[in-house]
Design a protein around this motif. Structure first.
Motif, PDB file in Angstrom:
ATOM      1  N   PRO A  19      35.487  63.924  33.899  1.00  0.00           N
ATOM      2  CA  PRO A  19      34.647  64.762  33.046  1.00  0.00           C
ATOM      3  C   PRO A  19      33.504  63.949  32.433  1.00  0.00           C
ATOM      4  O   PRO A  19      32.422  64.464  32.224  1.00  0.00           O
ATOM      5  CB  PRO A  19      35.589  65.277  31.964  1.00  0.00           C
ATOM      6  N   SER A  20      33.755  62.677  32.134  1.00  0.00           N
ATOM      7  CA  SER A  20      32.678  61.823  31.654  1.00  0.00           C
ATOM      8  C   SER A  20      33.023  60.438  32.167  1.00  0.00           C
ATOM      9  O   SER A  20      34.147  60.191  32.584  1.00  0.00           O
ATOM     10  CB  SER A  20      32.629  61.806  30.143  1.00  0.00           C
ATOM     11  N   ARG A  21      32.058  59.547  32.116  1.00  0.00           N
ATOM     12  CA  ARG A  21      32.346  58.247  32.710  1.00  0.00           C
ATOM     13  C   ARG A  21      33.252  57.454  31.777  1.00  0.00           C
ATOM     14  O   ARG A  21      32.796  56.873  30.799  1.00  0.00           O
ATOM     15  CB  ARG A  21      31.063  57.494  33.001  1.00  0.00           C
ATOM     16  N   ASN A  22      34.512  57.443  32.067  1.00  0.00           N
ATOM     17  CA  ASN A  22      35.471  56.741  31.222  1.00  0.00           C
ATOM     18  C   ASN A  22      35.730  55.333  31.718  1.00  0.00           C
ATOM     19  O   ASN A  22      35.771  54.387  30.954  1.00  0.00           O
ATOM     20  CB  ASN A  22      36.791  57.500  31.181  1.00  0.00           C
ATOM     21  N   LEU A  23      35.899  55.235  33.023  1.00  0.00           N
ATOM     22  CA  LEU A  23      36.196  53.925  33.588  1.00  0.00           C
ATOM     23  C   LEU A  23      34.903  53.130  33.660  1.00  0.00           C
ATOM     24  O   LEU A  23      33.907  53.596  34.192  1.00  0.00           O
ATOM     25  CB  LEU A  23      36.772  54.102  34.998  1.00  0.00           C
ATOM     26  N   PHE A  24      34.915  51.922  33.110  1.00  0.00           N
ATOM     27  CA  PHE A  24      33.718  51.089  33.141  1.00  0.00           C
ATOM     28  C   PHE A  24      33.685  50.354  34.474  1.00  0.00           C
ATOM     29  O   PHE A  24      34.580  49.556  34.760  1.00  0.00           O
ATOM     30  CB  PHE A  24      33.757  50.117  31.963  1.00  0.00           C
ATOM     31  N   PRO A  25      32.682  50.628  35.313  1.00  0.00           N
ATOM     32  CA  PRO A  25      32.719  50.109  36.696  1.00  0.00           C
ATOM     33  C   PRO A  25      32.851  48.590  36.784  1.00  0.00           C
ATOM     34  O   PRO A  25      33.461  48.084  37.712  1.00  0.00           O
ATOM     35  CB  PRO A  25      31.386  50.574  37.282  1.00  0.00           C
ATOM     36  N   LEU A  26      32.317  47.863  35.799  1.00  0.00           N
ATOM     37  CA  LEU A  26      32.364  46.399  35.897  1.00  0.00           C
ATOM     38  C   LEU A  26      33.785  45.864  35.821  1.00  0.00           C
ATOM     39  O   LEU A  26      34.081  44.772  36.307  1.00  0.00           O
ATOM     40  CB  LEU A  26      31.524  45.772  34.790  1.00  0.00           C
ATOM     41  N   ALA A  27      34.687  46.646  35.201  1.00  0.00           N
ATOM     42  CA  ALA A  27      36.063  46.192  35.083  1.00  0.00           C
ATOM     43  C   ALA A  27      36.738  46.108  36.445  1.00  0.00           C
ATOM     44  O   ALA A  27      37.734  45.410  36.611  1.00  0.00           O
ATOM     45  CB  ALA A  27      36.842  47.128  34.162  1.00  0.00           C
ATOM     46  N   LEU A  28      36.188  46.840  37.421  1.00  0.00           N
ATOM     47  CA  LEU A  28      36.809  46.872  38.746  1.00  0.00           C
ATOM     48  C   LEU A  28      36.809  45.505  39.414  1.00  0.00           C
ATOM     49  O   LEU A  28      37.633  45.226  40.270  1.00  0.00           O
ATOM     50  CB  LEU A  28      36.060  47.870  39.634  1.00  0.00           C
ATOM     51  N   LYS A  29      35.863  44.663  39.023  1.00  0.00           N
ATOM     52  CA  LYS A  29      35.764  43.331  39.618  1.00  0.00           C
ATOM     53  C   LYS A  29      37.061  42.551  39.436  1.00  0.00           C
ATOM     54  O   LYS A  29      37.468  41.789  40.296  1.00  0.00           O
ATOM     55  CB  LYS A  29      34.602  42.579  38.968  1.00  0.00           C
ATOM     56  N   LYS A  30      37.672  42.774  38.287  1.00  0.00           N
ATOM     57  CA  LYS A  30      38.929  42.097  37.986  1.00  0.00           C
ATOM     58  C   LYS A  30      39.975  42.417  39.044  1.00  0.00           C
ATOM     59  O   LYS A  30      40.885  41.646  39.300  1.00  0.00           O
ATOM     60  CB  LYS A  30      39.425  42.610  36.626  1.00  0.00           C
ATOM     61  N   PHE A  31      39.862  43.596  39.630  1.00  0.00           N
ATOM     62  CA  PHE A  31      40.847  44.035  40.615  1.00  0.00           C
ATOM     63  C   PHE A  31      40.311  43.884  42.039  1.00  0.00           C
ATOM     64  O   PHE A  31      40.809  44.513  42.962  1.00  0.00           O
ATOM     65  CB  PHE A  31      41.245  45.480  40.328  1.00  0.00           C
ATOM     66  N   ASN A  32      39.266  43.068  42.179  1.00  0.00           N
ATOM     67  CA  ASN A  32      38.682  42.772  43.494  1.00  0.00           C
ATOM     68  C   ASN A  32      38.189  44.022  44.205  1.00  0.00           C
ATOM     69  O   ASN A  32      38.334  44.163  45.408  1.00  0.00           O
ATOM     70  CB  ASN A  32      39.679  42.028  44.381  1.00  0.00           C
ATOM     71  N   ILE A  33      37.626  44.959  43.443  1.00  0.00           N
ATOM     72  CA  ILE A  33      37.051  46.156  44.059  1.00  0.00           C
ATOM     73  C   ILE A  33      35.540  46.100  43.842  1.00  0.00           C
ATOM     74  O   ILE A  33      35.084  45.837  42.731  1.00  0.00           O
ATOM     75  CB  ILE A  33      37.600  47.450  43.413  1.00  0.00           C
ATOM     76  N   GLU A  34      34.786  46.342  44.909  1.00  0.00           N
ATOM     77  CA  GLU A  34      33.338  46.453  44.784  1.00  0.00           C
ATOM     78  C   GLU A  34      33.010  47.690  43.958  1.00  0.00           C
ATOM     79  O   GLU A  34      33.539  48.772  44.232  1.00  0.00           O
ATOM     80  CB  GLU A  34      32.707  46.617  46.180  1.00  0.00           C
ATOM     81  N   THR A  35      32.120  47.543  42.985  1.00  0.00           N
ATOM     82  CA  THR A  35      31.806  48.701  42.135  1.00  0.00           C
ATOM     83  C   THR A  35      31.233  49.853  42.941  1.00  0.00           C
ATOM     84  O   THR A  35      31.435  51.013  42.606  1.00  0.00           O
ATOM     85  CB  THR A  35      30.795  48.324  41.053  1.00  0.00           C
ATOM     86  N   THR A  36      30.522  49.514  44.029  1.00  0.00           N
ATOM     87  CA  THR A  36      29.875  50.587  44.793  1.00  0.00           C
ATOM     88  C   THR A  36      30.853  51.333  45.693  1.00  0.00           C
ATOM     89  O   THR A  36      30.503  52.352  46.269  1.00  0.00           O
ATOM     90  CB  THR A  36      28.757  50.008  45.676  1.00  0.00           C
ATOM     91  N   ARG A  37      32.084  50.821  45.805  1.00  0.00           N
ATOM     92  CA  ARG A  37      33.029  51.477  46.698  1.00  0.00           C
ATOM     93  C   ARG A  37      33.620  52.746  46.096  1.00  0.00           C
ATOM     94  O   ARG A  37      34.241  53.534  46.795  1.00  0.00           O
ATOM     95  CB  ARG A  37      34.174  50.522  47.044  1.00  0.00           C
ATOM     96  N   ILE A  38      33.453  52.897  44.783  1.00  0.00           N
ATOM     97  CA  ILE A  38      34.011  54.084  44.146  1.00  0.00           C
ATOM     98  C   ILE A  38      32.892  55.072  43.857  1.00  0.00           C
ATOM     99  O   ILE A  38      31.883  54.722  43.261  1.00  0.00           O
ATOM    100  CB  ILE A  38      34.770  53.707  42.865  1.00  0.00           C
TER     101      ILE A  38
END
Lengths: 515, 257
Positions: free
Chosen positions: B88-107
């Motif tokens: 509904p709104s941007r809750n997950l902060f995309p930069l945090a994904l780096k910690k989990f080895n996920i490219e931000t652009t993949r989501i």
């Protein structure tokens, strides 16, 4: 294919229009007037006032003397043009090439159209009757040349179709004015006793040219088809356009989908052959009550897949108001791009040409609104709330397609890596930091506890500070000192102090939640 | 005769599990490194191609859920397939994904205005093969709506994560229901600071499996599952759930909160 043209003459264009818009004044004699050198002069008359002997160019005062109840309406310049343009647009349902013939006519290029209405007679009659039904006093004629059609429509008593090759015969009994000549030339012809075209049509052209000039010969030749004449159509149709008319007015969504499927099949076939795909397309629906309703779709990537495009349109069909019924559909591909084979492969795990996801995103955007689909990219900004940027699906494609710029891409990725690994960021970031109450022991030490939403959190462990400077080239103010703190229950927060430590005066904020 | 019967029953159970979308033991490609947690699922394999439900309350638990989900995502998004995150709104902060080895652009984030829109988008996305995981932040959802989502994944084999509020929880047609809450961070060897994030992972419900709760931490490369006494059960030391699943599960469950 032989060219066929229709000339339509609106004999009382302005007054007919006025009466159509104001049905209550239908019986009153009506004129349009304009102020000319301090004098009200009549510029347009209705049939009724014309019959009473009132003509264009007459002073309003004189006319009122004849007709005391005369109704005078102010004339706005270019009113005819606006009106003819609208009528021309309406006529596009009969042919894609319609031109305005100032000041009171329309020209339709009917080549290859008439058979769709069952022959030229039906075609012309339908147009004339429809216009008459709207209340316009019209006359029309059809011929191989614009000149002949024009002449016959204005100077013949009836709606006439001139068969190909019979222009000369049709023109013979008409007055010279039917050749669209200037007043001075007409007066000259009158003086010489040329009252009809047949009086001079047999004369050698050289002799006529010496006497009456080049323009006269041009008009004569144009009417006879010996000289080419072009018209400038209104609303030049886009290249990728398909039309479908229906015999009976269409009202149901099911029927609209059938029409749309047909149109999409044709247009997609055309696009596929040219290796192009639709980015934006519009379906125009011409209703029988003279209204045009339309729906537009957009795609994330050029598509020439009829089934996919139909799905996008289907989501919007409920917003179409068919009213009393639609009798013409026009599908326009207003934005067309090359289909890149590689683009279809994007996202696909197996590398097969499977663009399911692009299709899905198109469908989502057309249902819940453009701009709802977002992806984020790291950008070089210090402040966390500014450090991500929205990118579209297209944009990354560009970056990926730029195979020759591999170094640049690598550089970008390396930078992102550095930016991220060194600085942990919270899973949940507040859009704007919220102020909190904090007890801090000594400068540059994490606080002992803080109060957020009325609850006191005792800090057990902390990381930091991480100083994030303000980007002074963007704005000025204090820097932020961020701490990752964990309370007794293991909840982790991201809090910061604005500026340097100051006893009892430091401002503290909470900015995020760590997992 | 008896052994025969037992074998038949075992085979039938396998068939049923297979029909329900659970993978058989042979397909080990999706091991999340969650050892005993995965062992709680039928066949000891984290179920993909089904709907998982995560309940949370408050920003802290939501952040913890985001963390755990991101960790699972990083293990599931091993190929080029993207993840769709309906919010509904941007809750997950995309930069945090780096910690989990996920490219931000993949989501791909899809921002919706109402729960109805979220549901529509989630269902459409779940029907689309070529997507690794669809995450939907949908606080309120009815049983029949969740049933539609479950039917969609049964056809497409896409995995769906439903993040919903703790308050509004009721029975849904999901295969598993999780509750993630924060635990004090994991600090190795007395290092200062908050350490690695650690959560209490409760598997409240799992169809045909054994619910339980565990301490799970996220280290640099993956999950580490802990005993409650703080002893680190390293990945290598973990009893292989595939070899002795029943012992494993019961052993851990007795240790757990």
């Amino acid at each position: 294919m032989a060219k066929r043209y229709i000339a339509i003459w609106f004999r009382h264009l302005l007054t007919d229009w006025y009466i159509r818009k104001h049905p209550d004044c239908g019986n009153l004699p009506l004129v349009f007037s304009i102020n000319q050198r301090g004098k009200q002069v009549i510029t347009a008359t209705s049939k009724k006032t014309e019959d009473a002997g009132i003509y264009m160019g007459m002073a309003v005062a004189d006319a009122k003397a004849i007709f005391p109840e005369l109704q005078v309406t102010a004339y706005t310049p270019d009113q005819e043009h606006t009106l003819l343009n609208a009528l021309g647009q309406w006529c596009i349902r009969y042919s894609p090439v319609v031109a305005i013939d100032q000041p009171d006519g329309l020209l339709i290029d009917a080549s290859g159209c008439a058979h769709l209405w069952g022959g030229e007679q039906n075609y012309l009659t339908e147009i004339i009757l429809k216009l008459k039904a709207y209340g316009y006093d019209v006359r029309g004629a059809m011929a191989d040349t614009i000149g002949t059609a024009w002449a016959v429509s204005r100077y013949s008593s009836d709606t006439i179709i001139v068969a190909g090759g019979f222009e000369r015969k049709a023109l013979r009994p008409l007055p010279p004015a039917s050749l669209r000549l200037e007043e001075a030339l007409l007066a000259k012809l009158q003086q010489l006793g040329f009252h009809k075209i047949e009086d001079f049509i047999h004369l050698p052209l050289n002799a006529l040219k010496r006497r009456f000039g080049q323009v006269f010969i041009l008009r004569l030749k144009q009417a006879l088809g010996a000289e080419r004449e072009d018209i400038i159509p209104i609303g030049v149709p886009p290249v990728y356009e398909e039309r479908l008319s229906s015999q009976d007015p269409i009202k149901t969504a099911k029927a609209i989908i059938i029409a749309l499927t047909n149109l999409l099949d044709v247009i997609c076939h055309k696009l596929q052959q040219e290796g192009k795909g639709i980015r934006t397309a519009t379906l125009l629906c011409y209703r029988i009550d003279d209204q045009v309703v339309q729906i537009t779709i957009g795609t994330n990537g050029a598509s020439n897949n009829a089934a996919h495009l139909l799905k996008l349109f289907e989501l919007k069909i409920p917003t179409l108001a068919p009213g009393p019924g639609i009798d013409l559909f026009i599908l326009q591909a207003s934005l067309v791009e090359d289909v890149i084979a590689a683009q279809e492969k994007i996202w696909s795990a197996t590398g097969s040409a499977d663009n399911n996801i692009t299709k899905l995103l198109d469908r989502i955007e057309s249902k819940i609104g453009v701009g709802s689909v977002k992806r984020y990219q790291v950008v070089e900004h210090y402040w966390p709330e500014m450090s991500v940027q929205v990118i579209g699906v297209k944009e990354e494609q560009k970056m990926m397609n730029a195979g020759d710029n591999k170094e640049q891409v690598n550089l970008l990725q390396d930078k992102n890596l550095l930016l991220n690994l060194s600085t942990p960021r919270p899973e949940k970031l507040l859009p704007t930091p919220l102020p909190i109450e904090v007890t801090a022991p000594i400068p540059d030490y994490p606080p002992m506890n803080f109060r957020f939403l009325g609850r006191l959190h005792e800090i057990k462990k902390a990381d930091g500070p991480e100083r994030i400077e303000r980007e002074w080239w963007l704005d000025d103010g204090e820097h932020r000192d961020y701490y990752i703190v964990e309370d007794a229950a293991g909840r982790r927060y991201w809090i910061f102090r604005l500026g340097h430590y100051a006893v009892n005066q430091s401002q503290w904020f909470i900015h995020g939640f760590f997992a | 005769m008896l052994t025969n019967k037992a074998e038949v029953i075992k085979r039938l159970q396998q068939d049923i599990l297979h029909l329900q979308g659970f993978k058989s033991k042979n397909s080990e490609e999706h091991l999340l490194g969650l050892g005993p947690v995965e062992a709680a699922f039928p066949n000891g394999i984290f179920a993909t191609g089904v709907i998982h439900e995560f309940v949370s309350e408050g920003s802290e638990e939501t952040a913890a859920t985001f963390g755990f989900v991101s960790g699972v995502l990083s293990k599931l998004m091993t190929d080029a397939r993207p993840c769709i995150w309906v919010c509904p709104s941007r809750n997950l902060f995309p930069l945090a994904l780096k910690k989990f080895n996920i490219e931000t652009t993949r989501i791909i984030f899809i921002e919706t205005a109402t729960d109805q829109e979220s549901l529509w988008v989630m269902e459409e996305a779940l029907k689309c093969d070529g997507i690794a995981v669809v995450v939907g932040e949908i606080p309120r959802i009815s049983f029949s709506q969740s049933r539609r989502l479950q039917l969609a994944v049964e056809k497409s084999k896409v995995t769906g994560f439903l993040l919903r509020s703790f308050k509004a929880q009721h029975v849904l047609a999901s295969v598993a229901k999780w509750h993630i809450s924060p635990l004090p961070g994991l600090c190795l060897d007395g290092m200062p600071g908050v350490g690695f994030p650690q959560w209490k992972v409760e598997l409240v419900k799992v169809r045909n499996g054994k619910p339980g709760s565990w301490k799970v931490a996220w280290m640099l490369e993956g999950f580490e599952v802990m005993g409650m006494d703080g002893e680190l059960l390293r990945q290598g030391d973990l009893l292989n759930p595939l070899q002795k699943p029943p012992l494993k599960a019961s052993h851990l469950q007795s240790k757990i909160i």
